[in-house]
Design a protein around this motif. Structure first.
Motif, PDB file in Angstrom:
ATOM      1  N   THR A  24       0.976  -1.138   0.001  1.00  0.00           N
ATOM      2  CA  THR A  24      -0.097   0.038   0.100  1.00  0.00           C
ATOM      3  C   THR A  24       0.971   1.358   0.090  1.00  0.00           C
ATOM      4  N   ALA A  26       4.186   1.583  -0.850  1.00  0.00           N
ATOM      5  CA  ALA A  26       5.038   1.634  -1.970  1.00  0.00           C
ATOM      6  C   ALA A  26       4.069   2.033  -3.368  1.00  0.00           C
ATOM      7  N   PHE A  27       3.149   1.339  -3.431  1.00  0.00           N
ATOM      8  CA  PHE A  27       2.469   1.551  -4.707  1.00  0.00           C
ATOM      9  C   PHE A  27       1.078   2.360  -4.651  1.00  0.00           C
ATOM     10  N   PHE A  28       0.801   2.728  -3.199  1.00  0.00           N
ATOM     11  CA  PHE A  28      -0.340   3.760  -3.345  1.00  0.00           C
ATOM     12  C   PHE A  28       0.292   5.070  -2.777  1.00  0.00           C
ATOM     13  N   PHE A  29       0.588   5.046  -1.444  1.00  0.00           N
ATOM     14  CA  PHE A  29       0.771   6.351  -0.921  1.00  0.00           C
ATOM     15  C   PHE A  29       1.927   7.310  -1.415  1.00  0.00           C
ATOM     16  N   VAL A  30       3.145   6.499  -1.984  1.00  0.00           N
ATOM     17  CA  VAL A  30       4.217   7.061  -2.449  1.00  0.00           C
ATOM     18  C   VAL A  30       3.924   7.783  -3.970  1.00  0.00           C
ATOM     19  N   PRO A  31       3.161   6.974  -4.693  1.00  0.00           N
ATOM     20  CA  PRO A  31       2.441   7.627  -6.156  1.00  0.00           C
ATOM     21  C   PRO A  31       1.508   8.721  -5.660  1.00  0.00           C
ATOM     22  N   GLN A  34       3.749  11.546  -4.632  1.00  0.00           N
ATOM     23  CA  GLN A  34       4.560  12.122  -5.764  1.00  0.00           C
ATOM     24  C   GLN A  34       3.664  12.893  -6.698  1.00  0.00           C
ATOM     25  N   ALA A  35       2.486  12.465  -7.001  1.00  0.00           N
ATOM     26  CA  ALA A  35       1.590  13.377  -7.665  1.00  0.00           C
ATOM     27  C   ALA A  35       1.198  14.411  -7.213  1.00  0.00           C
ATOM     28  N   GLN A  38       4.482  16.557  -7.604  1.00  0.00           N
ATOM     29  CA  GLN A  38       4.767  16.997  -8.779  1.00  0.00           C
ATOM     30  C   GLN A  38       3.763  18.007  -9.346  1.00  0.00           C
ATOM     31  N   SER A 269      -4.178  14.139 -11.890  1.00  0.00           N
ATOM     32  CA  SER A 269      -4.115  13.088 -10.942  1.00  0.00           C
ATOM     33  C   SER A 269      -4.695  13.574  -9.640  1.00  0.00           C
TER      34      SER A 269
END
Lengths: 293, 282
Positions: A24, A26-31, A34-35, A38, A269
């Protein structure tokens, strides 16, 4: 709700939770983070430099007619898919419910499109509606309708709405049928004895009792139309003609991967995430109310 | 039936027949197209009775694939199977464990862990596509089966379904296990897991279909053609430049093959499938 009886230990539960939390984060909160990050910068296409621009990316989206048009397209698309899918699902479920025992057979015949991938549903219909060799296009031409979804924006939008609704009918049907079957027959009979006709019974008894199911499906269908229809659009129209079928999820993808506008895509996003979170809250408000019944 | 109305009965059959046809027509036409040869399929209107090239078309796509430098559809199907099973088993395993921890233990930060998982409930990968891609690429997982599967597993639906089910299991069972001196893991494997069989089956059906039908994620992450699942490979067979460039009869044979496994799973496991869908609503 909580358990009365629980086990002791601190390390074991931490260990049990580790895989899910790792994935969760690694592939959810970090992205997601990051969105968010960015979306506040402007980046060149090679990712070499980043300039802090604050909320500029959002302001630019707000002033971008293409983005606003995409919002409008998404709204029309989602509304069309939801209304069409719900109406067809309810209609079929109501009639299937009348059949009592044969209802299971009908259910089998109607639910299997759930298994079809959106991209494949797109290909199936694209073939039927292909302007030059599609069977339905041929029939339409015989009726005097000039069909070419590759050139006409309104027809392209209509086609993707049809495909997306077609794929979702089985799901709506299943829930409406379950809802209808749980309405006590005695209620319907009592109303019939009091002289209420079929239509009157539907309006004053059946439909109100289905309200929780309908509301649940409304939210689910909205979420589906907003986010799960990417593959249909990509397979059938790729957002065209003239961006007439470019819904929000499609635009995020195009601007990010083809336009290489990282800041703008990230800002989109973020807006989409806020939309989903809004819908989730709506959903859970309603679930809580249902529990209190 | 509340009352007998002839016209209503007739209408019932008309509407339901119409529904079944509307659902089935595209697939019927696809099947027909997959049995024709390259010329017949381009005829307008297309014939509506099966042609004679069924075996030829299917063995061609399974063995050789469609188009230049194509990979056989049989290996695409295997890639899809990998992905579907990986997503189904991965998701079930991960959520079983975390649901067990959340329901049967009291520990610090339990609420926080619950909330962290809860937020992910409805956020599909499509929404955060760009940053997720960047994360996966920085982990070096582009063009790997692991990279195809892991980001898809990060969602909370299954966790919630198991949590719901565990909460409905009588407390006496855990009590008895504790009195008998069974460890938590022993209780989990010997009591809880067998009780969860139907929930497991239901989730398996739904997650299998979900994994099989993934499109955007594998499309982005598999530049290696040998990893492409069938749903993605299929759309790449269709030429965007013109109809003559697309071998529709072969594409349609591939469509039939790509639809078959998930459709069979739904039809054969209908009871669990319906239960799984209806339960995950609650």
């Amino acid at each position: 709700m909580e358990k009365r009886v629980v086990f002791q230990g601190r390390w074991l539960p931490a260990l049990l939770l580790l895989p899910q939390l790792t994935i969760t984060v690694a592939f959810f909160f970090v992205p997601a983070g990051q969105a968010l990050y960015q979306s506040l910068f402007r980046q060149d296409a090679f990712g070499l430099s980043m300039v802090w621009v604050g909320l500029d990316n959002f302001r630019m989206l707000w002033e971008d007619p293409a983005y606003l048009a995409s919002f409008r397209t998404t709204a029309i698309f989602a509304l069309g898919v939801t209304l069409l899918g719900l109406a067809a699902g309810l209609l079929l479920a109501w009639f299937a419910d009348r059949l009592l025992r044969a209802a299971t057979l009908i259910r089998t015949l109607i639910i299997w499109p759930y298994a079809i991938a959106p991209a494949i549903a797109g290909v199936l219909w694209m073939f039927l509606f292909n302007p030059s060799l599609g069977l339905v296009s041929f029939w339409l031409k015989a009726l005097g309708i000039h069909w070419n979804y590759l050139l006409r924006s309104d027809q392209a939008l209509l086609l993707v709405v049809l495909i997306a609704a077609w794929k979702q009918v089985s799901y709506n049907f299943l829930f409406f049928l379950a809802g209808l079957q749980s309405i006590p027959k005695s209620l319907i009979e009592a109303a019939a004895i009091d002289g209420a006709g079929v239509w009157q019974r539907f309006c004053s008894i059946v439909f109100p009792l289905l309200a929780p199911t309908t509301f649940f499906l409304l939210v689910i269908n909205m979420v589906y139309a907003f986010f799960d229809t990417f593959a249909i659009i990509d397979a059938v129209t790729q957002g065209g003609p003239f961006s007439s079928t470019e819904i929000l999820v499609y635009k995020v993808y195009r601007d990010g991967f083809h336009g290489l506008d990282f800041g703008g895509s990230a800002a989109q996003s973020v807006i989409l995430m806020m939309l989903v979170i809004g819908l989730t809250i709506l959903q859970f408000r309603y679930v809580e109310r249902k529990v209190n019944y | 039936m509340v009352e007998n109305r002839r016209w209503l009965d007739v209408l019932t059959w008309i509407v339901l027949l119409g529904g079944v046809i509307a659902v089935g027509l595209p697939v019927y036409v696809t099947f027909i197209a997959s049995t024709l040869d390259a010329q017949e399929v381009l005829r307008t209107p297309m014939p509506l009775v099966p042609g004679t090239h069924l075996l030829e078309n299917y063995s061609r796509v399974l063995g050789r694939g469609v188009g230049e430098s194509a990979i056989p559809v049989s290996s695409m199907l295997l890639n899809s199977l990998w992905m579907a099973l990986g997503v189904a088993f991965g998701k079930i395993a991960v959520s079983l464990l975390s649901a067990f921890a959340i329901v049967y233990f009291r520990f610090p930060l339990r609420k926080l862990a619950f909330c962290l998982i809860f937020v992910t409930l409805m956020l599909p990968v499509e929404v955060r596509i760009m940053p997720t891609y960047q994360v996966v690429s920085s982990l070096g997982l582009i063009n790997t089966r692991l990279g195809m599967i892991l980001p898809i597993i990060a969602s909370a639906t299954a966790t919630f379904l198991f949590r719901q089910f565990f909460l409905s299991v009588p407390d006496e069972l855990a009590e008895a296990a504790r009195v008998d001196g069974a460890s938590p893991l022993r209780f989990f494997f010997d009591t809880l897991l067998p009780l969860s069989a139907t929930t497991l089956a239901a989730l398996f059906v739904i997650q299998f279909i979900y994994g099989w039908n993934q499109y955007l994620w594998p499309l982005l992450i598999t530049t290696d053609r040998n990893l492409v699942p069938v749903v993605v490979g299929l759309t790449q067979m269709i030429s965007r430049s013109g109809d003559a460039a697309t071998n529709w009869n072969l594409v349609m044979a591939t469509v039939m093959l790509a639809m078959l496994p998930p459709a069979l799973v739904v039809i054969l496991m209908q009871r669990w499938f319906v239960k799984g869908l209806v339960d995950s609503e609650k």
